[in-house]
Design a protein around this motif. Structure first.
Motif, PDB file in Angstrom:
ATOM      1  N   THR A  52      -4.467 -24.028 -60.694  1.00 46.94           N
ATOM      2  CA  THR A  52      -4.685 -25.313 -60.024  1.00 46.94           C
ATOM      3  C   THR A  52      -3.358 -25.995 -59.746  1.00 46.94           C
ATOM      4  OG1 THR A  52      -6.822 -25.608 -61.106  1.00 46.94           O
ATOM      5  CG2 THR A  52      -5.777 -27.582 -60.210  1.00 46.94           C
ATOM      6  N   VAL A  53      -3.231 -26.497 -58.537  1.00 41.53           N
ATOM      7  CA  VAL A  53      -2.057 -27.262 -58.120  1.00 41.53           C
ATOM      8  C   VAL A  53      -2.522 -28.684 -57.813  1.00 41.53           C
ATOM      9  CG1 VAL A  53      -0.222 -27.514 -56.418  1.00 41.53           C
ATOM     10  CG2 VAL A  53      -0.893 -25.226 -57.208  1.00 41.53           C
ATOM     11  N   ASN A  54      -1.857 -29.678 -58.407  1.00 39.10           N
ATOM     12  CA  ASN A  54      -2.199 -31.077 -58.159  1.00 39.10           C
ATOM     13  C   ASN A  54      -1.306 -31.651 -57.070  1.00 39.10           C
ATOM     14  OD1 ASN A  54      -4.122 -31.071 -60.250  1.00 39.10           O
ATOM     15  ND2 ASN A  54      -2.555 -31.575 -61.773  1.00 39.10           N
ATOM     16  N   GLY A  55      -1.917 -32.317 -56.098  1.00 36.21           N
ATOM     17  CA  GLY A  55      -1.181 -32.950 -55.017  1.00 36.21           C
ATOM     18  C   GLY A  55      -1.456 -34.437 -54.966  1.00 36.21           C
ATOM     19  N   THR A  56      -0.541 -35.174 -54.364  1.00 33.99           N
ATOM     20  CA  THR A  56      -0.660 -36.630 -54.258  1.00 33.99           C
ATOM     21  C   THR A  56      -0.972 -37.017 -52.826  1.00 33.99           C
ATOM     22  OG1 THR A  56       0.965 -36.888 -56.032  1.00 33.99           O
ATOM     23  CG2 THR A  56       0.499 -38.824 -54.683  1.00 33.99           C
ATOM     24  N   LEU A  57      -1.960 -37.869 -52.653  1.00 31.06           N
ATOM     25  CA  LEU A  57      -2.365 -38.329 -51.329  1.00 31.06           C
ATOM     26  C   LEU A  57      -1.166 -38.887 -50.572  1.00 31.06           C
ATOM     27  CD1 LEU A  57      -5.038 -38.740 -49.668  1.00 31.06           C
ATOM     28  CD2 LEU A  57      -5.004 -41.099 -50.502  1.00 31.06           C
ATOM     29  N   GLY A  58      -0.957 -38.353 -49.351  1.00 29.65           N
ATOM     30  CA  GLY A  58       0.153 -38.803 -48.527  1.00 29.65           C
ATOM     31  C   GLY A  58       1.454 -38.098 -48.775  1.00 29.65           C
ATOM     32  N   HIS A  59       1.527 -37.265 -49.813  1.00 31.98           N
ATOM     33  CA  HIS A  59       2.753 -36.535 -50.136  1.00 31.98           C
ATOM     34  C   HIS A  59       2.620 -35.072 -49.709  1.00 31.98           C
ATOM     35  CE1 HIS A  59       4.646 -39.615 -52.995  1.00 31.98           C
ATOM     36  NE2 HIS A  59       3.550 -40.176 -52.512  1.00 31.98           N
ATOM     37  N   SER A  60       3.571 -34.241 -50.156  1.00 29.95           N
ATOM     38  CA  SER A  60       3.589 -32.823 -49.804  1.00 29.95           C
ATOM     39  C   SER A  60       3.372 -31.964 -51.038  1.00 29.95           C
ATOM     40  CB  SER A  60       4.929 -32.444 -49.150  1.00 29.95           C
ATOM     41  OG  SER A  60       5.148 -33.197 -47.978  1.00 29.95           O
ATOM     42  N   VAL A  61       2.926 -30.732 -50.804  1.00 31.62           N
ATOM     43  CA  VAL A  61       2.728 -29.780 -51.876  1.00 31.62           C
ATOM     44  C   VAL A  61       2.986 -28.385 -51.335  1.00 31.62           C
ATOM     45  CG1 VAL A  61       0.268 -29.337 -51.456  1.00 31.62           C
ATOM     46  CG2 VAL A  61       1.180 -29.184 -53.781  1.00 31.62           C
ATOM     47  N   SER A  62       3.412 -27.468 -52.201  1.00 34.42           N
ATOM     48  CA  SER A  62       3.644 -26.073 -51.809  1.00 34.42           C
ATOM     49  C   SER A  62       2.773 -25.155 -52.655  1.00 34.42           C
ATOM     50  CB  SER A  62       5.122 -25.690 -51.980  1.00 34.42           C
ATOM     51  OG  SER A  62       5.928 -26.354 -51.027  1.00 34.42           O
ATOM     52  N   LEU A  63       2.047 -24.273 -51.986  1.00 36.68           N
ATOM     53  CA  LEU A  63       1.223 -23.262 -52.648  1.00 36.68           C
ATOM     54  C   LEU A  63       1.955 -21.937 -52.552  1.00 36.68           C
ATOM     55  CD1 LEU A  63      -2.243 -24.227 -51.107  1.00 36.68           C
ATOM     56  CD2 LEU A  63      -1.112 -25.188 -53.122  1.00 36.68           C
ATOM     57  N   THR A  64       2.229 -21.310 -53.710  1.00 34.78           N
ATOM     58  CA  THR A  64       3.009 -20.071 -53.716  1.00 34.78           C
ATOM     59  C   THR A  64       2.103 -18.873 -53.977  1.00 34.78           C
ATOM     60  OG1 THR A  64       3.472 -20.310 -56.072  1.00 34.78           O
ATOM     61  CG2 THR A  64       5.051 -21.285 -54.540  1.00 34.78           C
ATOM     62  N   PRO A  65       2.371 -17.743 -53.318  1.00 37.34           N
ATOM     63  CA  PRO A  65       1.549 -16.542 -53.518  1.00 37.34           C
ATOM     64  C   PRO A  65       1.879 -15.789 -54.789  1.00 37.34           C
ATOM     65  CG  PRO A  65       3.254 -16.095 -51.918  1.00 37.34           C
ATOM     66  CD  PRO A  65       3.389 -17.548 -52.271  1.00 37.34           C
ATOM     67  N   GLY A  66       3.047 -16.069 -55.411  1.00 36.92           N
ATOM     68  CA  GLY A  66       3.433 -15.387 -56.642  1.00 36.92           C
ATOM     69  C   GLY A  66       3.765 -13.921 -56.434  1.00 36.92           C
ATOM     70  N   ILE A  67       4.419 -13.581 -55.310  1.00 31.97           N
ATOM     71  CA  ILE A  67       4.783 -12.179 -55.031  1.00 31.97           C
ATOM     72  C   ILE A  67       6.291 -12.048 -54.911  1.00 31.97           C
ATOM     73  CG2 ILE A  67       2.611 -11.781 -53.819  1.00 31.97           C
ATOM     74  CD1 ILE A  67       4.192 -11.979 -51.197  1.00 31.97           C
ATOM     75  N   TRP A  68       6.762 -10.801 -55.028  1.00 37.04           N
ATOM     76  CA  TRP A  68       8.151 -10.509 -54.769  1.00 37.04           C
ATOM     77  C   TRP A  68       8.321 -10.288 -53.277  1.00 37.04           C
ATOM     78  CZ3 TRP A  68       9.519  -6.289 -58.953  1.00 37.04           C
ATOM     79  CH2 TRP A  68       9.426  -6.893 -60.230  1.00 37.04           C
ATOM     80  N   VAL A  69       9.360 -10.862 -52.751  1.00 39.03           N
ATOM     81  CA  VAL A  69       9.608 -10.684 -51.322  1.00 39.03           C
ATOM     82  C   VAL A  69      10.299  -9.344 -51.108  1.00 39.03           C
ATOM     83  CG1 VAL A  69      10.762 -11.609 -49.295  1.00 39.03           C
ATOM     84  CG2 VAL A  69       9.799 -13.162 -51.000  1.00 39.03           C
ATOM     85  N   ALA A  70       9.777  -8.546 -50.209  1.00 31.71           N
ATOM     86  CA  ALA A  70      10.358  -7.221 -49.910  1.00 31.71           C
ATOM     87  C   ALA A  70      10.298  -6.981 -48.409  1.00 31.71           C
ATOM     88  CB  ALA A  70       9.601  -6.122 -50.646  1.00 31.71           C
ATOM     89  N   GLN A  71      11.091  -6.061 -47.967  1.00 34.44           N
ATOM     90  CA  GLN A  71      11.174  -5.803 -46.531  1.00 34.44           C
ATOM     91  C   GLN A  71       9.917  -5.144 -45.977  1.00 34.44           C
ATOM     92  OE1 GLN A  71      14.711  -3.506 -45.947  1.00 34.44           O
ATOM     93  NE2 GLN A  71      16.084  -5.222 -46.360  1.00 34.44           N
ATOM     94  N   ASP A  72       9.117  -4.542 -46.841  1.00 33.46           N
ATOM     95  CA  ASP A  72       7.963  -3.810 -46.317  1.00 33.46           C
ATOM     96  C   ASP A  72       6.692  -4.636 -46.270  1.00 33.46           C
ATOM     97  OD1 ASP A  72       7.558  -4.049 -48.967  1.00 33.46           O
ATOM     98  OD2 ASP A  72       6.847  -2.000 -49.280  1.00 33.46           O
ATOM     99  N   VAL A  73       6.798  -6.018 -46.385  1.00 29.64           N
ATOM    100  CA  VAL A  73       5.630  -6.868 -46.209  1.00 29.64           C
ATOM    101  C   VAL A  73       5.297  -6.904 -44.725  1.00 29.64           C
ATOM    102  CG1 VAL A  73       4.727  -9.211 -46.381  1.00 29.64           C
ATOM    103  CG2 VAL A  73       6.120  -8.259 -48.232  1.00 29.64           C
ATOM    104  N   ALA A  74       4.136  -6.427 -44.395  1.00 27.92           N
ATOM    105  CA  ALA A  74       3.740  -6.362 -42.991  1.00 27.92           C
ATOM    106  C   ALA A  74       2.980  -7.612 -42.554  1.00 27.92           C
ATOM    107  CB  ALA A  74       2.868  -5.126 -42.756  1.00 27.92           C
ATOM    108  N   GLN A  75       2.187  -8.187 -43.462  1.00 29.65           N
ATOM    109  CA  GLN A  75       1.352  -9.328 -43.065  1.00 29.65           C
ATOM    110  C   GLN A  75       1.046 -10.215 -44.267  1.00 29.65           C
ATOM    111  OE1 GLN A  75      -2.879  -8.722 -42.155  1.00 29.65           O
ATOM    112  NE2 GLN A  75      -2.511  -9.674 -40.141  1.00 29.65           N
ATOM    113  N   VAL A  76       1.052 -11.538 -44.027  1.00 28.82           N
ATOM    114  CA  VAL A  76       0.640 -12.530 -45.028  1.00 28.82           C
ATOM    115  C   VAL A  76      -0.271 -13.520 -44.316  1.00 28.82           C
ATOM    116  CG1 VAL A  76       1.359 -14.368 -46.591  1.00 28.82           C
ATOM    117  CG2 VAL A  76       2.752 -12.288 -46.388  1.00 28.82           C
TER     118      VAL A  76
END
Length: 399
Positions: free
Chosen positions: A31-55
């Motif tokens: 669960t990620v808590n966000g504040t009304l009117g503010h910003s939030v970032s949802l992370t996929p929790g993956i390692w970034v690699a060159q062979d990622v074809a699609q997200v």
């Protein structure tokens, strides 16, 4: 020869294991808590690699595609307003949502596909909270000697929980409230031991908090002379003249805000806020009222019949303590005010007439008597007077 896995192989392995473990354990979504009117970032929790074809990021209910990364290109979906609020960051494939709104609350799903076709899936729950603001303390007198209830509340914040502190000691159980207009109330019995104690309330939710505090000795100054906190006496005014509604606030008091309102229908009239005074209503009405900043008395000029009614004054101190009082204004026509003097005036007039008539009769009788004496005869025409003279001649006392 031993083969050492490359970074891309490690990524594929970790993504594959993550997908299997997530599906096999039925683990709940983070669960990620966000504040009304503010910003939030949802992370996929993956390692970034060159062979990622699609997200692909989606909402799960209703199932809606938000953004998609495919071989270096990023596409956004939805309304133009929504697309302006979301960004997919290609460095870590996190989804940023700006200017959060209530409807952004929900489950978000990210699917990562490698060039080999292997996929990983993750779900994140986002909860958007309204931040706590405007924490204040309402005061309600319950009996004499300044026994009272203190209620902690906020002007915004959903959901909000409250806790009370007396000095450094907690005096109430933490109690969640799912409607911001509800507050936690504590009952206080006034004694010498607690008079100088500071009472502090805390209002908070997962993204914010606020506090307000008061001293009991300051609160008890608001109590009316009879100790009941009852409204002050009714103010009586006359049509066409002025009336002054007393606020009960001493000159020089530390006030952040003072608001005068009509109670029925509930209408704001005048407001003082940190040195600034503002009036409400029609221009004609605003021209007839004045809020005096020294003692916050409300003056109403050129009174009219419709000005009669109940007026409520709400004051907020610098510490956040709030107090309310009600004043009833009665407006009378000028003839109503003077109606009680009518019988008195009429009595005076009648008395004056009787006196004048009596004097006139006495003058006339005296004149006739003088004329009769000069002629040597009895000229009295008053039967009562003749009887009186007859009794005198029979030997009655004339002294």
């Amino acid at each position: 020869m031993q083969h050492f896995p490359s970074r891309s192989d490690s990524y594929l392995f970790c993504a594959y294991v993550f997908a299997i473990c997530t599906a096999g354990t039925g683990a709940s979504s983070p669960t990620v808590n966000g504040t009304l009117g503010h910003s939030v970032s949802l992370t996929p929790g993956i390692w970034v690699a060159q062979d990622v074809a699609q997200v692909v990021w989606r909402r799960t209910s209703p199932r809606t595609r938000i953004v998609e990364y495919s071989k270096g290109d990023i596409s956004s979906f939805g309304s133009e307003e929504y697309k302006q609020r979301v960004t997919l960051h290609p460095k870590n494939f996190s989804l940023e949502i700006r200017d959060l709104q209530r409807e952004d609350t929900g489950n978000y799903e990210v699917t990562v596909t490698a060039s080999s076709g292997a996929q990983s899936l993750k779900t994140v729950q986002l909860v958007v909270y309204e931040p706590v603001s405007g924490t204040y303390i309402m005061v309600q007198y319950t009996s004499k000697n300044c026994n009272l209830n203190l209620t902690c509340s906020v002007t915004s914040g959903d959901p909000t929980s409250f806790m009370w502190w007396r000095g450094g000691e907690a005096v109430g159980n933490d109690s969640p409230h799912h409607l911001w207009e509800h507050g936690e109330t504590v009952e206080i019995h006034h004694t010498a031991e607690v008079e100088g104690v500071v009472y502090r309330c805390e209002a908070r939710n997962p993204v914010s908090n606020g506090t307000a505090q008061i001293r009991l000795v300051d609160v008890c100054k608001w109590n009316t002379p009879d100790g009941t906190g009852a409204p002050p006496p009714t103010v009586k005014g006359t049509v066409g003249r002025a009336a002054w509604l007393n606020s009960g606030i001493a000159v020089g008091s530390n006030m952040d805000a003072v608001v005068w309102s009509r109670t029925s229908p509930r209408t704001r009239i005048a407001q003082y806020s940190k040195g600034h005074i503002e009036y409400f209503g029609a221009e004609e009405y605003k021209g007839r009222i004045t809020l005096h900043p020294g003692d916050f008395i409300l003056e109403i000029r050129d009174l009219q019949r419709e000005d009669a009614g109940d007026y409520e004054m709400t004051s907020t101190t610098g510490s956040g303590a709030q107090n309310k009082m009600t004043v009833r204004l009665e407006v009378y026509a000028p003839d109503q005010k003077s109606s009680n003097t009518g019988p008195i005036v009429a009595g005076v007039i009648i008395t004056a007439i009787v006196i004048i008539v009596g004097i006139a009769l006495w003058v006339k009788r005296d004149s006739l008597r003088s004329t009769g004496t000069a002629a040597g005869g009895d000229v009295s025409t008053d039967p009562a007077e003749k009887v009186e003279l007859k009794n005198t001649s029979d030997g009655g006392s004339t002294s």
